[in-house]
Design a protein around this motif. Sequence first.
Motif, PDB file in Angstrom:
ATOM      1  N   ARG A  10       0.833  -1.194   0.000  1.00 60.93           N
ATOM      2  CA  ARG A  10       0.000   0.000   0.000  1.00 60.93           C
ATOM      3  C   ARG A  10       0.872   1.251   0.000  1.00 60.93           C
ATOM      4  O   ARG A  10       1.997   1.238   0.489  1.00 60.93           O
ATOM      5  N   ARG A  11       0.309   2.341  -0.510  1.00 61.82           N
ATOM      6  CA  ARG A  11       1.069   3.576  -0.637  1.00 61.82           C
ATOM      7  C   ARG A  11       1.597   4.065   0.704  1.00 61.82           C
ATOM      8  O   ARG A  11       2.726   4.561   0.808  1.00 61.82           O
ATOM      9  N   GLU A  12       0.810   3.915   1.752  1.00 65.24           N
ATOM     10  CA  GLU A  12       1.232   4.413   3.064  1.00 65.24           C
ATOM     11  C   GLU A  12       2.425   3.647   3.635  1.00 65.24           C
ATOM     12  O   GLU A  12       3.100   4.127   4.554  1.00 65.24           O
ATOM     13  N   GLU A  13       2.678   2.462   3.102  1.00 70.80           N
ATOM     14  CA  GLU A  13       3.829   1.691   3.573  1.00 70.80           C
ATOM     15  C   GLU A  13       5.134   2.443   3.354  1.00 70.80           C
ATOM     16  O   GLU A  13       6.082   2.300   4.124  1.00 70.80           O
ATOM     17  N   ALA A  14       5.182   3.245   2.294  1.00 70.67           N
ATOM     18  CA  ALA A  14       6.396   3.998   1.990  1.00 70.67           C
ATOM     19  C   ALA A  14       6.710   5.054   3.041  1.00 70.67           C
ATOM     20  O   ALA A  14       7.859   5.501   3.151  1.00 70.67           O
ATOM     21  N   CYS A  15       5.711   5.447   3.803  1.00 69.98           N
ATOM     22  CA  CYS A  15       5.894   6.488   4.814  1.00 69.98           C
ATOM     23  C   CYS A  15       5.998   5.936   6.228  1.00 69.98           C
ATOM     24  O   CYS A  15       6.180   6.701   7.178  1.00 69.98           O
ATOM     25  N   GLN A  16       5.858   4.638   6.366  1.00 69.13           N
ATOM     26  CA  GLN A  16       5.892   4.045   7.695  1.00 69.13           C
ATOM     27  C   GLN A  16       7.309   4.028   8.254  1.00 69.13           C
ATOM     28  O   GLN A  16       8.282   3.772   7.544  1.00 69.13           O
ATOM     29  N   LEU A  17       7.425   4.282   9.543  1.00 71.84           N
ATOM     30  CA  LEU A  17       8.728   4.332  10.189  1.00 71.84           C
ATOM     31  C   LEU A  17       9.435   2.987  10.124  1.00 71.84           C
ATOM     32  O   LEU A  17      10.665   2.922   9.969  1.00 71.84           O
ATOM     33  N   ASN A  18       8.678   1.896  10.226  1.00 72.48           N
ATOM     34  CA  ASN A  18       9.284   0.566  10.162  1.00 72.48           C
ATOM     35  C   ASN A  18       9.954   0.317   8.816  1.00 72.48           C
ATOM     36  O   ASN A  18      11.022  -0.313   8.742  1.00 72.48           O
ATOM     37  N   THR A  19       9.339   0.783   7.739  1.00 75.03           N
ATOM     38  CA  THR A  19       9.920   0.619   6.410  1.00 75.03           C
ATOM     39  C   THR A  19      11.219   1.398   6.290  1.00 75.03           C
ATOM     40  O   THR A  19      12.223   0.899   5.757  1.00 75.03           O
ATOM     41  N   ILE A  20      11.221   2.614   6.798  1.00 73.23           N
ATOM     42  CA  ILE A  20      12.420   3.458   6.727  1.00 73.23           C
ATOM     43  C   ILE A  20      13.533   2.868   7.588  1.00 73.23           C
ATOM     44  O   ILE A  20      14.702   2.818   7.172  1.00 73.23           O
ATOM     45  N   ARG A  21      13.185   2.404   8.777  1.00 70.01           N
ATOM     46  CA  ARG A  21      14.195   1.772   9.631  1.00 70.01           C
ATOM     47  C   ARG A  21      14.784   0.532   8.980  1.00 70.01           C
ATOM     48  O   ARG A  21      15.999   0.291   9.039  1.00 70.01           O
ATOM     49  N   ALA A  22      13.920  -0.270   8.361  1.00 70.93           N
ATOM     50  CA  ALA A  22      14.396  -1.484   7.702  1.00 70.93           C
ATOM     51  C   ALA A  22      15.331  -1.142   6.548  1.00 70.93           C
ATOM     52  O   ALA A  22      16.348  -1.822   6.336  1.00 70.93           O
ATOM     53  N   ALA A  23      15.001  -0.099   5.785  1.00 69.70           N
ATOM     54  CA  ALA A  23      15.858   0.308   4.670  1.00 69.70           C
ATOM     55  C   ALA A  23      17.217   0.792   5.171  1.00 69.70           C
ATOM     56  O   ALA A  23      18.265   0.463   4.588  1.00 69.70           O
TER      57      ALA A  23
END
Length: 251
Positions: A10-23
């Motif tokens: 989903r589009r909001e996944e790109a803004c989630q803190l967990n996604t950014i931390r994982a990257a």
Amino acid sequence: MRAIRFAVGRREEACQLNTIRAAISELVATALYVFAAEGSTLALGKLYGSTSHASGLLLVALAHGFAYSAAVAVSSSLSSGYANPAITFGALLGGRISLIRALFYWSAQLLGSVGASLVLRITTGGMRPHGLSLALGVSGWNALLLEAVTSFGLMYAIYATSIDPRRGTGNAIAPVAAGFFVSANTIAGGPFDGAAMNPARVFGPALVGWRWGNHWVYWIGPFLGSGFAGLIYECLMIPQEFAPCTSSIVV
């Protein structure tokens, strides 16, 4: 054999803190791996003038294996510990991560590789990264098949010890198994094409050292091998009740 659920996300996944931390975790892990792996070849080249002998190959293989094992271990709690665009691709085809998260991982992994290569060039007094290349008598198609086969083994090992949901979380054997596979395949394939199994391993050194010979081999081969291993394991080895439960496109 069951259908594969390809998760777009989903589009909001790109803004989630967990996604950014994982990257960020993938960026750091890949940088640590590339620094140690490429650094080992530069160091042995400086000490002995070459790594094309049995002891040099063994040392390089151990450095690659130890570094990748550590990279997987330090990033596993945040991003599942891939540190490899091809492994990310295999997990994506298996429906274990979304396309959006994969895009974040790929960007981070390549940035980490470039950053590590730049740091190596600076800290070694301007030594140009060697990267990987094909040995004399080895064609691009030979190397492509070798990269596909070695990457298949690495992806299968990671899927079985880390991605498979039946393993649970906090599985300590996954980094060790991945490191062993990297070391073993480096010994088996190193004399022929370097045995990258990881596009990030060659991208940063190629860019910073500006060595692009047969670079396509180190992308297509690992992606083919890892993608095939991910599909095989997901379709044949994981029961239906453990299938991904994400919003997805059924293939």
